[in-house]
Design a protein around this motif. Structure first.
Motif, PDB file in Angstrom:
ATOM      1  N   ALA A  36      -6.760  -8.065  45.102  1.00 13.59           N
ATOM      2  CA  ALA A  36      -8.101  -8.632  45.263  1.00 13.59           C
ATOM      3  C   ALA A  36      -9.072  -8.024  44.272  1.00 13.59           C
ATOM      4  O   ALA A  36      -9.113  -6.814  44.057  1.00 13.59           O
ATOM      5  N   ALA A  37      -9.837  -8.902  43.621  1.00 16.71           N
ATOM      6  CA  ALA A  37     -10.951  -8.521  42.734  1.00 16.71           C
ATOM      7  C   ALA A  37     -10.504  -7.905  41.416  1.00 16.71           C
ATOM      8  O   ALA A  37     -11.340  -7.364  40.684  1.00 16.71           O
ATOM      9  N   MET A  38      -9.236  -7.991  41.053  1.00 13.80           N
ATOM     10  CA  MET A  38      -8.805  -7.368  39.798  1.00 13.80           C
ATOM     11  C   MET A  38      -9.577  -7.923  38.597  1.00 13.80           C
ATOM     12  O   MET A  38      -9.994  -7.181  37.706  1.00 13.80           O
ATOM     13  N   GLY A  39      -9.791  -9.225  38.583  1.00 14.76           N
ATOM     14  CA  GLY A  39     -10.563  -9.806  37.491  1.00 14.76           C
ATOM     15  C   GLY A  39     -12.034  -9.434  37.551  1.00 14.76           C
ATOM     16  O   GLY A  39     -12.699  -9.323  36.513  1.00 14.76           O
ATOM     17  N   ASP A  40     -12.547  -9.231  38.758  1.00 16.58           N
ATOM     18  CA  ASP A  40     -13.946  -8.831  38.910  1.00 16.58           C
ATOM     19  C   ASP A  40     -14.229  -7.522  38.177  1.00 16.58           C
ATOM     20  O   ASP A  40     -15.234  -7.380  37.479  1.00 16.58           O
ATOM     21  N   TRP A  41     -13.337  -6.556  38.380  1.00 15.62           N
ATOM     22  CA  TRP A  41     -13.563  -5.248  37.743  1.00 15.62           C
ATOM     23  C   TRP A  41     -13.559  -5.375  36.227  1.00 15.62           C
ATOM     24  O   TRP A  41     -14.364  -4.743  35.530  1.00 15.62           O
ATOM     25  N   ASN A  42     -12.635  -6.176  35.704  1.00 17.66           N
ATOM     26  CA  ASN A  42     -12.575  -6.358  34.246  1.00 17.66           C
ATOM     27  C   ASN A  42     -13.837  -7.047  33.730  1.00 17.66           C
ATOM     28  O   ASN A  42     -14.394  -6.658  32.702  1.00 17.66           O
ATOM     29  N   ALA A  43     -14.288  -8.082  34.446  1.00 18.68           N
ATOM     30  CA  ALA A  43     -15.490  -8.800  34.028  1.00 18.68           C
ATOM     31  C   ALA A  43     -16.721  -7.901  34.084  1.00 18.68           C
ATOM     32  O   ALA A  43     -17.649  -8.045  33.271  1.00 18.68           O
ATOM     33  N   SER A  44     -16.752  -6.969  35.034  1.00 22.28           N
ATOM     34  CA  SER A  44     -17.913  -6.078  35.150  1.00 22.28           C
ATOM     35  C   SER A  44     -18.091  -5.222  33.908  1.00 22.28           C
ATOM     36  O   SER A  44     -19.221  -4.883  33.533  1.00 22.28           O
ATOM     37  N   LEU A  45     -17.001  -4.870  33.256  1.00 17.28           N
ATOM     38  CA  LEU A  45     -17.101  -4.083  32.027  1.00 17.28           C
ATOM     39  C   LEU A  45     -17.745  -4.901  30.908  1.00 17.28           C
ATOM     40  O   LEU A  45     -18.543  -4.377  30.119  1.00 17.28           O
ATOM     41  N   ALA A  46     -17.399  -6.194  30.852  1.00 17.42           N
ATOM     42  CA  ALA A  46     -18.011  -7.061  29.848  1.00 17.42           C
ATOM     43  C   ALA A  46     -19.509  -7.196  30.102  1.00 17.42           C
ATOM     44  O   ALA A  46     -20.327  -7.147  29.163  1.00 17.42           O
ATOM     45  N   LEU A  47     -19.885  -7.364  31.379  1.00 16.25           N
ATOM     46  CA  LEU A  47     -21.309  -7.486  31.697  1.00 16.25           C
ATOM     47  C   LEU A  47     -22.048  -6.201  31.342  1.00 16.25           C
ATOM     48  O   LEU A  47     -23.158  -6.245  30.795  1.00 16.25           O
ATOM     49  N   THR A  48     -21.439  -5.066  31.628  1.00 20.45           N
ATOM     50  CA  THR A  48     -22.065  -3.786  31.287  1.00 20.45           C
ATOM     51  C   THR A  48     -22.268  -3.658  29.783  1.00 20.45           C
ATOM     52  O   THR A  48     -23.330  -3.200  29.333  1.00 20.45           O
ATOM     53  N   ALA A  49     -21.278  -4.071  28.999  1.00 24.23           N
ATOM     54  CA  ALA A  49     -21.412  -4.006  27.534  1.00 24.23           C
ATOM     55  C   ALA A  49     -22.565  -4.875  27.064  1.00 24.23           C
ATOM     56  O   ALA A  49     -23.367  -4.471  26.209  1.00 24.23           O
ATOM     57  N   TYR A  97     -20.694  -9.258  46.407  1.00 21.99           N
ATOM     58  CA  TYR A  97     -19.254  -9.140  46.198  1.00 21.99           C
ATOM     59  C   TYR A  97     -18.942  -8.071  45.152  1.00 21.99           C
ATOM     60  O   TYR A  97     -19.392  -6.937  45.303  1.00 21.99           O
ATOM     61  N   VAL A  98     -18.223  -8.373  44.051  1.00 23.33           N
ATOM     62  CA  VAL A  98     -17.666  -7.290  43.245  1.00 23.33           C
ATOM     63  C   VAL A  98     -18.057  -7.354  41.768  1.00 23.33           C
ATOM     64  O   VAL A  98     -18.567  -6.386  41.215  1.00 23.33           O
ATOM     65  N   ALA A  99     -17.805  -8.469  41.096  1.00 27.27           N
ATOM     66  CA  ALA A  99     -17.925  -8.505  39.637  1.00 27.27           C
ATOM     67  C   ALA A  99     -19.304  -8.089  39.154  1.00 27.27           C
ATOM     68  O   ALA A  99     -19.431  -7.274  38.239  1.00 27.27           O
ATOM     69  N   ALA A 100     -20.339  -8.648  39.758  1.00 22.93           N
ATOM     70  CA  ALA A 100     -21.704  -8.310  39.337  1.00 22.93           C
ATOM     71  C   ALA A 100     -22.143  -6.927  39.822  1.00 22.93           C
ATOM     72  O   ALA A 100     -22.654  -6.128  39.037  1.00 22.93           O
ATOM     73  N   PRO A 101     -21.970  -6.572  41.111  1.00 23.11           N
ATOM     74  CA  PRO A 101     -22.426  -5.249  41.553  1.00 23.11           C
ATOM     75  C   PRO A 101     -21.667  -4.089  40.947  1.00 23.11           C
ATOM     76  O   PRO A 101     -22.178  -2.964  40.904  1.00 23.11           O
ATOM     77  N   ALA A 102     -20.449  -4.327  40.463  1.00 19.79           N
ATOM     78  CA  ALA A 102     -19.701  -3.243  39.825  1.00 19.79           C
ATOM     79  C   ALA A 102     -20.383  -2.784  38.538  1.00 19.79           C
ATOM     80  O   ALA A 102     -20.291  -1.613  38.163  1.00 19.79           O
ATOM     81  N   SER A 103     -21.070  -3.708  37.861  1.00 26.83           N
ATOM     82  CA  SER A 103     -21.765  -3.326  36.627  1.00 26.83           C
ATOM     83  C   SER A 103     -22.908  -2.355  36.895  1.00 26.83           C
ATOM     84  O   SER A 103     -23.002  -1.311  36.239  1.00 26.83           O
ATOM     85  N   LEU A 108     -38.014  -7.293  30.229  1.00 23.76           N
ATOM     86  CA  LEU A 108     -36.888  -7.085  31.128  1.00 23.76           C
ATOM     87  C   LEU A 108     -35.587  -7.677  30.572  1.00 23.76           C
ATOM     88  O   LEU A 108     -35.543  -8.829  30.145  1.00 23.76           O
ATOM     89  N   VAL A 109     -34.528  -6.883  30.589  1.00 18.10           N
ATOM     90  CA  VAL A 109     -33.181  -7.392  30.310  1.00 18.10           C
ATOM     91  C   VAL A 109     -32.713  -8.134  31.556  1.00 18.10           C
ATOM     92  O   VAL A 109     -32.728  -7.581  32.666  1.00 18.10           O
ATOM     93  N   TRP A 110     -32.317  -9.392  31.396  1.00 18.38           N
ATOM     94  CA  TRP A 110     -31.900 -10.261  32.498  1.00 18.38           C
ATOM     95  C   TRP A 110     -30.420 -10.584  32.312  1.00 18.38           C
ATOM     96  O   TRP A 110     -30.017 -11.125  31.272  1.00 18.38           O
ATOM     97  N   ALA A 111     -29.601 -10.251  33.301  1.00 22.75           N
ATOM     98  CA  ALA A 111     -28.148 -10.442  33.159  1.00 22.75           C
ATOM     99  C   ALA A 111     -27.585 -11.175  34.358  1.00 22.75           C
ATOM    100  O   ALA A 111     -27.970 -10.901  35.505  1.00 22.75           O
ATOM    101  N   GLN A 112     -26.671 -12.096  34.097  1.00 25.93           N
ATOM    102  CA  GLN A 112     -26.082 -12.914  35.156  1.00 25.93           C
ATOM    103  C   GLN A 112     -24.567 -12.940  35.027  1.00 25.93           C
ATOM    104  O   GLN A 112     -24.019 -13.202  33.954  1.00 25.93           O
ATOM    105  N   MET A 113     -23.887 -12.671  36.159  1.00 27.37           N
ATOM    106  CA  MET A 113     -22.448 -12.892  36.246  1.00 27.37           C
ATOM    107  C   MET A 113     -22.227 -14.256  36.870  1.00 27.37           C
ATOM    108  O   MET A 113     -22.751 -14.551  37.951  1.00 27.37           O
ATOM    109  N   ARG A 114     -21.470 -15.096  36.184  1.00 28.73           N
ATOM    110  CA  ARG A 114     -21.212 -16.460  36.624  1.00 28.73           C
ATOM    111  C   ARG A 114     -19.718 -16.655  36.869  1.00 28.73           C
ATOM    112  O   ARG A 114     -18.891 -15.898  36.364  1.00 28.73           O
ATOM    113  N   GLY A 115     -19.387 -17.718  37.623  1.00 30.41           N
ATOM    114  CA  GLY A 115     -17.997 -18.098  37.748  1.00 30.41           C
ATOM    115  C   GLY A 115     -17.531 -18.822  36.499  1.00 30.41           C
ATOM    116  O   GLY A 115     -16.495 -18.492  35.910  1.00 30.41           O
ATOM    117  N   TYR A 116     -18.329 -19.824  36.077  1.00 28.71           N
ATOM    118  CA  TYR A 116     -17.982 -20.652  34.927  1.00 28.71           C
ATOM    119  C   TYR A 116     -19.160 -20.697  33.959  1.00 28.71           C
ATOM    120  O   TYR A 116     -20.257 -20.230  34.258  1.00 28.71           O
TER     121      TYR A 116
END
Length: 426
Positions: A170-183, A15-21, A121-129
């Motif tokens: 659609a996915a507006m929050g995903d894009w914002n969350a992806s920036l946090a994951l990238t940071a 989907y979007v939030a995780a792959p956008a990072s 390895l840096v291990w990163a996870q995007m979660r819903g909750y």
């Protein structure tokens, strides 16, 4: 060396939030391997739901989250597929996933297992909750965990008898969350560079939704109410208004007490300057309705002139303002192209379409060079060769442990890079 050149990222996302990072990291110069099942990322099917079109070759909607990647299809449940991903993890710097905890444990790709086998390895996870609450195992999407649970749907419409939840892009929050994951990933990468040890990074859509809601949540605890009407705002100098010719705009003076007189003088309300009934923010919000009185006085004044008359007044007096833009206005805005915020990318099937670039710029990289997505498993064989597999190995594993691309030759346009005005070409 430019940007993140030499950094390898394993993208186990959908989907979007995780792959956008990983897309952002790819625009910074990292090498990103997108791992998909034989059926592909489900996001590949979503273009019509976004009001867009796609073909088997051209898919701007999928490109949004998956540009600048190498496309590998692996059956992670198979023994040989697991061996391949292990070789890739051993050679990588970062693993990013959106898989839920139970699936990760079954695959041996949870943080504890991966860290034991690949401590670098840096291990990163995007979660819903979050990891610890009652919904830790609940599937979360942008519309649910972010927009609904985060208060955006219910709190942002205009209050009143015609109240309805807002329409959510659609996915507006995903894009914002992806920036946090990238940071978080970049912070962990910096630690890895100093210590040699990877770290665990987690970001949730729910948390990312509430981070920008701080003023609303804070005000609610002091008696402010949401949703609200624009007539009942707590700061009338930070509000939307309309001109005589129907143009909606906003002025943005959040420090009401400081800029009250300047605002009133600028817009021609000289009788309001120094008016002690209205010039103190705390006092107009005492429940007397004076905040609404100020809004209506300002509204009446703004309706006396057209946008063409008001805009030079705002500029001359350095009033922070902006017209409220519709998508068509944004796509025609010179600023977005001059600053490479939007990039026009050519698609054989659709012509030029504007694609947002990552909002992060590294001087060593310049404007990112964009590469379109490719079909499922397009690069599988090439990557397997890089990891020591023979043609015979690849042929034997194809269709079971991995999926290789056997479709028609892709047109040259798929491989043509897109450059921005300040891209650094090799």
């Amino acid at each position: 060396m430019k940007g993140l050149e030499g950094i390898k990222v394993i993208d186990l996302t959908s989907y979007v939030a995780a792959p956008a990072s990983p897309r952002i990291l790819g625009e910074m110069g990292a090498t990103v391997y997108k791992i998909e099942p034989a059926t592909g990322d489900e996001y590949r099917t979503n273009a019509p739901g976004f009001g867009m079109k796609k073909t088997d070759i051209d898919d701007p909607s999928f490109d949004f989250a998956s540009m600048n990647k190498i496309f590998v299809s692996i059956n992670l449940k198979s023994e040989e597929g697991h061996e391949l991903i292990e070789k890739m993890l051993a050679d990588a710097d970062i693993l990013i996933t959106s898989f839920r905890d139970k699936a990760l444990v079954k695959l041996g790709l949870d943080w504890e297992s991966v860290h034991e086998r690949h401590p670098h390895l840096v291990w990163a996870q995007m979660r819903g909750y979050g990891e610890y609450g009652p919904d830790k195992n609940t599937k979360g999407f942008d519309a649910t965990a972010y927009a609904a649970r985060g208060g955006w749907f219910a709190c942002l419409p205009q209050a009143g008898e015609h109240y309805q939840p807002i329409n959510w892009p659609a996915a507006m929050g995903d894009w914002n969350a992806s920036l946090a994951l990238t940071a978080g990933v970049l912070a962990a990468l910096a630690r890895k560079d100093r210590t040699g040890e990877g770290d665990k990074v987690t970001v949730t859509l729910h948390h990312a939704a509430l981070w920008p809601m701080q003023m609303m949540l804070g005000g609610t605890q002091f008696g402010d109410k949401w949703p609200k009407s624009r007539y009942n705002v707590t700061c009338p100098t930070n509000n939307t208004y309309q001109t005589k010719d129907g143009v909606w705009f906003i002025i943005c003076y959040g420090s009401y007490d400081i800029f009250y007189d300047h605002t009133m003088r600028t817009i021609g309300l000289d009788d309001m300057v120094g008016n002690e009934r209205y010039n103190k923010n705390a006092e107009i919000n005492d429940g007397s309705g004076r905040n609404e009185e100020v809004v209506r006085i300002m509204e009446k004044q703004f309706l006396t002139k057209t946008w063409a008359e008001w805009e030079p007044i705002f500029k001359a007096n350095e009033i922070p303002y902006e017209k409220l833009y519709l998508p068509e206005d944004i796509l025609a805005d010179e600023e977005v192209y001059a600053s490479d915020i939007l990039r026009k990318v050519h698609y054989d099937a659709f012509g030029e379409k504007a694609i947002p670039t990552s909002p992060i710029r590294l001087d060593s990289m310049g404007d990112p060079v964009l590469h379109k997505s490719r079909p499922i498993g397009y690069d599988t064989a090439e990557v397997m060769h890089e990891y020591g597999y023979s043609d015979e190995d690849i042929q034997r594993m194809d269709g079971d442990s991995v999926t290789c691309y056997h479709g028609p030759d892709l047109p040259d346009s798929v491989f043509e890079p897109s450059y921005g005005p300040r891209s650094k070409r090799d």
